[in-house]
Write an enzyme that holds these catalytic residues in place. Structure first.
Site, PDB file in Angstrom:
ATOM      1  N   GLU A 143      -6.513  -8.059  -0.818  1.00 27.65           N
ATOM      2  CA  GLU A 143      -6.965  -8.084   0.584  1.00 27.65           C
ATOM      3  C   GLU A 143      -8.413  -7.635   0.651  1.00 27.65           C
ATOM      4  O   GLU A 143      -8.820  -6.697  -0.044  1.00 27.65           O
ATOM      5  CB  GLU A 143      -6.172  -7.092   1.442  1.00 27.65           C
ATOM      6  CG  GLU A 143      -4.756  -7.458   1.733  1.00 27.65           C
ATOM      7  CD  GLU A 143      -4.102  -6.407   2.642  1.00 27.65           C
ATOM      8  OE1 GLU A 143      -4.801  -5.763   3.444  1.00 27.65           O
ATOM      9  OE2 GLU A 143      -2.885  -6.221   2.509  1.00 27.65           O
TER      10      GLU A 143
ATOM     11  N   GLU B  13       0.813  -1.217   0.000  1.00 34.09           N
ATOM     12  CA  GLU B  13       0.000   0.000   0.000  1.00 34.09           C
ATOM     13  C   GLU B  13       0.849   1.271   0.000  1.00 34.09           C
ATOM     14  O   GLU B  13       0.860   2.029   0.976  1.00 34.09           O
ATOM     15  CB  GLU B  13      -0.946   0.011   1.198  1.00 34.09           C
ATOM     16  CG  GLU B  13      -1.939  -1.118   1.160  1.00 34.09           C
ATOM     17  CD  GLU B  13      -2.898  -1.124   2.346  1.00 34.09           C
ATOM     18  OE1 GLU B  13      -2.595  -0.459   3.351  1.00 34.09           O
ATOM     19  OE2 GLU B  13      -3.927  -1.791   2.260  1.00 34.09           O
TER      20      GLU B  13
END
Ligand code: GLA
Length: 685
Positions: free
Chosen positions: A305, A151
């Site tokens: 995710e 991320e």
């Protein structure tokens, strides 16, 4: 074949953190993964201090054993570089490479993401650990993809950032005169005489310079891309057969350009955590999935995710409804994901995310949560056909006829503190438009207007939510597409400023004024909580405008206040197309009316009769043809009209047993929460 190397099944599994557990637990994990049908794990995301306990000293023994264990169980490894969480030794050795907040606070380890992405020492340490991993595992058969970092999104201030920011500005502007002009720096005595006077925009006394802020966001997004590229270059050389990705956080970090990243990775992957339960959560999941596919330019992508057993809403973790995680996973797959992966495999017993979602919860495998995962693994095992990519090099996996403009520059511009109203949020407006389409049973892509303008020809309808910043090229591309027959709906304040954040003089929405056939003389922001009537029983809130017609005709007028009788919504026939302008923020019912009539005018209908209102129907193009998914997210039985051969979802996870069919051609009742996947029969000609 799926997006990862050598796997032709729907990927199922999640982030796996064996370094937090004694070795005997790993064997239990492998046993439970086999029961659940897990075929993919993501390893090493935050394991820098376990891999490199001291600077330059590596311990790969444990990772070797885990990777081999996974391999022995037929589980593919998505191997991460751990560079999102530098260990304590890094803080001690390189204090200058830690991030500083805009208020000048120097951060230290104790959490994660503590590094300055502009700092040389961080870059060097990241390259070193990526090299060590690439050398050791780059040709390991178990590794099916590289997961670079986690991320990307960190932003920092301080000397290293200032230095790189200046270099970036020099490359953008060439000379200081041009920068002073772009930054309108005569205002408040900000004229720069030397490059080294320029700083990244940090805490200052009052409002910051908006163009400086915008440039800093552009710069920060590029710095993150540079960090990715440095690792990608190393891994491509050491591991040439293994595709690379990095997981984008959605809805989104502010200093990140998803389009640019999407163009660099071998496949797009996203982390998407639905922020609401029930049908609204399903609408949100579809939004994330459509973003991912759009950033992948229509190609298959991967849900890296999502939450397993809980949905996080502000201040609470809500247990997912029975079947919800299965439906959400299937939504993503229908919309182009080659898998459904989770954060995380096994719930840790402590640590900052001790109560975050997990496939194996604290209560262990004898739990509703784990049983549901096992059921999901079984269903995904039946959908192997879906991951065969569509044929043709640029074939899109889903082909919506509607697009929504999503432009990072406009997103950042609307975050400025210098606007006449603080109510704007591009992300919220784009999401609102997408939600409206989802409830109408219509899929959508997101588009960046300055990508190839001819790419717009794939769509019949384009929604442009408050795209404040528009370049001449973007405006010309949109105009040409409308003249070729496109239908556009443009929302208030769009096109008002250029790429330097300078207002286009002569009237607001200037970049699109000719296309829209209007001139916006003056915006009339409304006080918070005030709404005014418009014709047809609707209301405008937060923002209205004084619109003058310059060729357009009136669709709806304001019916109250100083603008009473003036146009609120207009329509301009231009060439073979139509451009609608919505000069206000509208109540929900009126917003729905605007989108519904635009869909009708553009000839776009729901994906199937009965789709919409919480029943999702999506067509995914796969090598074998078109697979249609129909999912009922509501609490009532709903009927959809479908045509094709249902895929048998009832047998075992290997997908081998069971026959498909019988053929369906007509109305199908879907019980609450039910879903069906069909191989679509070609339409009778
Ligand atoms: C993110 C991260 C994970 C974890 C989850 C929290 O998406 O990538 O490491 O922090 O959120 O649920």
């Amino acid at each position: 074949m799926s997006v990862v190397r050598g796997v032709d099944r729907v990927l199922f599994g999640g982030d796996y953190n064996p370094e937090q557990w004694p070795e005997h637990v790993w064997h239990d994990d492998a046993r439970l993964m086999a029961i659940a049908g897990v075929n993919t794990v993501t390893l090493g995301v935050f394991s820098w201090s376990s891999i490199e306990p001291r600077e330059g000293e590596y311990d790969f023994g444990w990772l070797d054993r885990v990777i081999d264990l996974m391999h022995a169980h037929g589980i593919g490894v998505v191997l991460a570089t751990p560079t999102a969480s530098p260990p304590p030794w890094f803080t001690k050795a390189h204090p200058e490479a830690l991030n500083r907040t805009a208020d000048g606070v120097q951060l230290v380890h104790g959490s994660r993401d503590v590094y300055d992405p502009s700092a040389d020492a961080y870059r060097e340490a990241a390259r070193r650990v990526a090299t060590a991993l690439g050398e050791r595992y780059g040709r390991h058969e178990a590794v099916v993809a590289w997961h670079v970092h986690n991320e990307y999104g960190s932003v920092s201030y301080g000397p290293a950032t200032d230095r790189r920011f200046r270099e970036w500005l020099r490359a953008r502007y060439g000379d200081l005169g041009r920068l002073n002009e772009a930054w309108w720096s005569a205002f408040w005595s900000q004229r720069y005489a030397e490059w080294d006077e320029i700083l990244a925009p940090q805490a200052t006394q009052y409002l910051p310079n908006p163009t400086q802020m915008l440039d800093f966001r552009r710069f920060s997004a590029e710095v993150l891309l540079e960090c990715y590229r440095e690792q990608a270059e190393i891994l491509r050389a050491l591991s040439p057969d293994v595709p690379l990705t990095t997981n984008f956080m959605l809805p989104t970090w502010l200093h990140f350009d998803h389009w640019d990243f999407g163009a660099e990775v071998d496949f797009v992957s996203i982390d998407h955590y639905s922020d609401s339960p029930g049908v609204e959560g399903a609408a949100h999941a579809a939004f994330g999935a459509d973003q991912a596919r759009s950033f992948a330019r229509g190609r298959p992508w991967l849900l890296m995710e999502q939450g397993a057993n809980v949905t996080q809403v502000p201040g609470r973790m809500l247990v997912k409804e029975p079947g919800e995680v299965i439906r959400t996973s299937l939504q993503h797959v229908a919309r182009g994901s080659d898998g459904a992966l989770f954060f995380q495999w096994r719930a840790p017993l402590a640590g900052a995310e001790v109560f975050h979602s997990s496939m194996v919860p604290h209560s262990g495998p004898d739990s509703r949560a784990f049983r549901e995962m096992t059921e999901l693994g079984r269903v995904l095992g039946r959908l192997t056909d879906v991951v065969a990519p569509p044929e043709g090099s640029d074939a899109r996996v889903v082909t919506p006829r509607v697009a929504i403009a999503w432009e990072p520059d406009s997103w950042w511009a609307l975050e400025s503190a210098s606007l006449p109203s603080d109510h704007f949020s591009l992300l919220a407006s784009v999401r609102r438009a997408h939600r409206e389409l989802w409830f109408a049973g219509v899929s959508a892509d997101l588009v960046r207007l300055d990508d190839d303008p001819a790419a717009l020809d794939a769509y019949d309808l384009l929604l442009v939510p408050s795209q404040l910043l528009a370049t001449d090229e973007q405006a010309a591309g949109l105009d040409a597409w409308v003249r070729r027959g496109g239908h556009a709906v443009v929302w208030c304040f769009s096109g008002t400023v250029d790429a330097d954040l300078h207002v286009r003089p002569g009237g607001y929405s200037g970049a699109f004024a000719e296309t829209l056939g209007i001139r916006v003389e003056e915006p009339h922001p409304l006080p918070k909580g005030v709404a005014i009537a418009i014709e047809g029983g609707g209301r405008a809130h937060d923002w209205t405008e004084h619109v003058e017609l310059r060729g357009a005709s009136v669709v709806t007028r304001y019916a109250e206040g100083v603008l009473s009788g003036e146009p609120a919504i207009t329509e301009n026939r231009r060439g073979d197309g139509v451009a609608t302008y919505v000069s206000a923020e509208l109540d929900d019912a009126t917003f729905t009316r605007v989108v519904t009539s635009a869909l009708a005018a553009a000839g776009v209908r729901a994906e199937a009769p009965g789709a919409g209102g919480g029943v999702e129907v999506v067509r995914r193009h796969a090598g074998s043809g078109v697979v249609v998914a129909a999912i009922n997210h509501t609490a009532e039985t709903r009927t959809v009209t479908l045509r094709g051969t249902p895929i048998d979802l009832e047998g075992g996870a290997d997908g081998a047993d069971g026959a498909d069919g019988p053929v369906v051609d007509g109305p199908v009742d879907l019980a609450p929460g039910a879903f069906v996947f069909l191989h679509e029969a070609p339409s009778p000609s």
